[in-house]
Every structure is written in structure tokens, then in C-alpha cells.
Design an enzyme around this catalytic site. Structure first.
Site, short mmCIF file in Angstrom:
data_model
loop_
_atom_site.label_atom_id
_atom_site.label_comp_id
_atom_site.label_asym_id
_atom_site.label_seq_id
_atom_site.Cartn_x
_atom_site.Cartn_y
_atom_site.Cartn_z
N ALA A 80 21.75 5.61 30.53
CA ALA A 80 21.95 6.61 31.58
C ALA A 80 21.07 7.81 31.28
CB ALA A 80 23.41 7.04 31.68
N MET B 97 21.85 10.84 31.35
CA MET B 97 22.56 11.89 30.63
C MET B 97 22.84 11.55 29.17
SD MET B 97 26.57 11.55 31.76
CE MET B 97 27.15 12.20 30.19
N TYR B 98 22.62 10.28 28.77
CA TYR B 98 22.93 9.87 27.40
C TYR B 98 21.91 10.41 26.42
CZ TYR B 98 26.19 6.33 29.27
OH TYR B 98 27.22 5.68 29.90
N PRO B 99 22.35 10.66 25.15
CA PRO B 99 23.64 10.30 24.55
C PRO B 99 24.72 11.35 24.83
CG PRO B 99 22.25 11.31 22.89
CD PRO B 99 21.42 11.22 24.15
N GLY C 294 18.43 12.17 27.50
CA GLY C 294 17.41 11.16 27.75
C GLY C 294 16.99 10.38 26.54
#
Length: 240
Positions: free
Chosen positions: A51, A53-55, A64
Site C-alpha cells: 500500500a 501508506m506502508y509501512p 512508501g
């Protein structure tokens, strides 16, 4: 024993287990992340989920990184692109992650398009196999909430605009299929209704929601939707 496969959609065969990358770049270093990816791939897992927004926990200086590690692993290990199914997600409205397109404030066409292009750039890939809306562009009870609160509404972007932006990305070859995440039975059926009534909007092929021993809300509502409409449930083992 190799992990068995199943058809998520036409021309999209995935392993029955999917490796999530939510910890890559935070709890797991690059070396540890690569080792996890190696072990999963050698065991027969070809399905990897990330995603923008990860981690997590999410921070501006690490945002990112999970996508970056996944893309770098594919490149450095020289994994044939058709041997892996890459899934990632666009972040929905948030008042906290101001470093992601100022919030993001909504899931309009501009935000979706920018998110897709940024994910492709971070992973250094030509296309994404499964692109998902991480959570709805409207109030819904999620991330541990269990009751709907009708007073917590906010203006949302029309589903037509979201599907149109995703459809244009499909037509451009940037993504192959689309899915939903953290959705309700109402949301799933509305997306299906809009997609079917506005050809050639892309079809929703999967729903990624929390499902574990303590979180069984899927069984009481979404299970019926997925059964009758032919959706695959791409379950997360915890709500993150």
C-alpha cells in the site's frame, strides 16, 4: 509442500496465501524483507500485497518504503514479472497522513491517478496487477469499530468518479484489475451496481477485509455478497 493456486480472475492466478508487506521498512529491514520474500516465493507464494501508506506505524520519512522494497526485490532477484502478482492500495481520506497529498482529503480522480503513478514509480514497475481502494471515501466503522454512527458523515466523492479514474488506468495499462478494502456490504454492492450500469467501468474482483478469530464480521454480511456476486475475499489476518 507448495502453496496451492486459484483463479482470482480471468488470466489472474494467485496463490491461496498472500504475503503482506506492511512491516517492510519499519519492523523489517531491507535484508529481512528480502529474506521473507525469498522464503515465500520459494514456497510457491506468488501474491504480494502492499500500500502507498506502508509501512505502519505510518510516518512521513518511511512512507512508501514497503513498495520500494517489493519492487527492488523483484528487480534484484530478477523475478520474471509474470511470475508475481503485485497488489497495492490507494489511501483514503485521512486527517493524519498529511504527507500523502495533504491527507489525502478525498479519493477523487486526481488523487487516484497520482497515487497509481507514484506507486509505479516507487516499485519501478510498468503495471500493477491488483489495485485496491484502501478504505472508503465516506464514513464507515472500521479499524476496530463495530457500530455505525449516522452522525459521522462527510462529503464523499461519487463512486462513478472513482471507477472512471480506475478504468482509465486500466485502459492505459497501468493496472490490470481493481479491488476494495475495508468495505461494508453496502459499499460492495454500490460499487457493483455502479460498475454494471456504467459500461465500460472496470469490474471489482476482490475485497480485502479483516478476518481472524476475533474479527468475524465478514461472516455476517460480506460473505453473502461475495458468495452471490462471485467476489474473492482477500483476507487480512489483522486489521491494519
Amino acid at each position: 509442500m507448495a502453496v496451492p493456486l486459484f483463479n482470482l480472475a480471468q488470466n489472474l492466478t494467485v496463490s491461496r496465501l498472500c504475503l503482506g508487506t506492511m512491516t517492510f521498512g519499519e519492523q523489517n529491514t531491507m535484508h529481512q524483507s528480502f529474506r521473507l520474500l525469498d522464503e515465500a516465493f520459494h514456497a510457491g507464494i506468488n501474491f504480494f500485497d502492499s500500500a502507498e501508506m506502508y509501512p505502519v506505524p505510518q510516518r512521513a520519512d518511511s512512507q512508501g518504503r514497503s513498495e520500494e522494497y517489493l519492487g527492488l526485490w523483484i528487480k534484484e532477484r530478477k523475478v520474471p514479472r509474470d511470475r508475481v502478482v503485485v497488489a497495492t492500495k490507494v489511501a483514503g481520506p485521512s486527517g493524519q497522513m498529511t504527507w500523502i497529498r495533504d491527507g489525502p482529503k478525498c479519493l477523487d480522480a486526481k488523487n487516484i491517478t497520482e497515487a497509481i503513478d507514484s506507486s509505479l514509480c516507487r516499485m519501478k514497475l510498468d503495471y500493477i496487477d491488483l489495485y485496491q481502494i484502501h478504505w472508503p471515501d465516506r464514513y464507515v466503522p472500521m479499524f476496530g469499530e463495530t457500530e455505525y454512527d449516522s452522525t459521522r458523515q462527510f462529503s464523499s466523492i461519487r463512486i462513478e468518479e472513482q471507477l472512471d479514474a480506475l478504468g482509465r488506468a486500466v485502459a492505459a495499462g497501468k493496472i490490470r484489475y481493481i479491488g476494495l478494502s475495508n468495505e461494508t456490504p453496502y459499499g460492495v454492492m454500490k460499487f457493483l451496481e455502479v460498475a454494471k450500469s456504467n459500461i465500460p467501468y472496470p469490474e471489482i474482483i476482490s475485497v480485502q477485509n479483516s478476518y481472524n478469530l476475533l474479527c468475524r464480521s465478514f461472516d455476517s454480511g460480506l460473505a453473502e455478497c461475495c458468495h452471490h456476486e462471485g467476489y474473492a475475499i482477500h483476507a487480512k489476518l489483522s486489521y491494519n
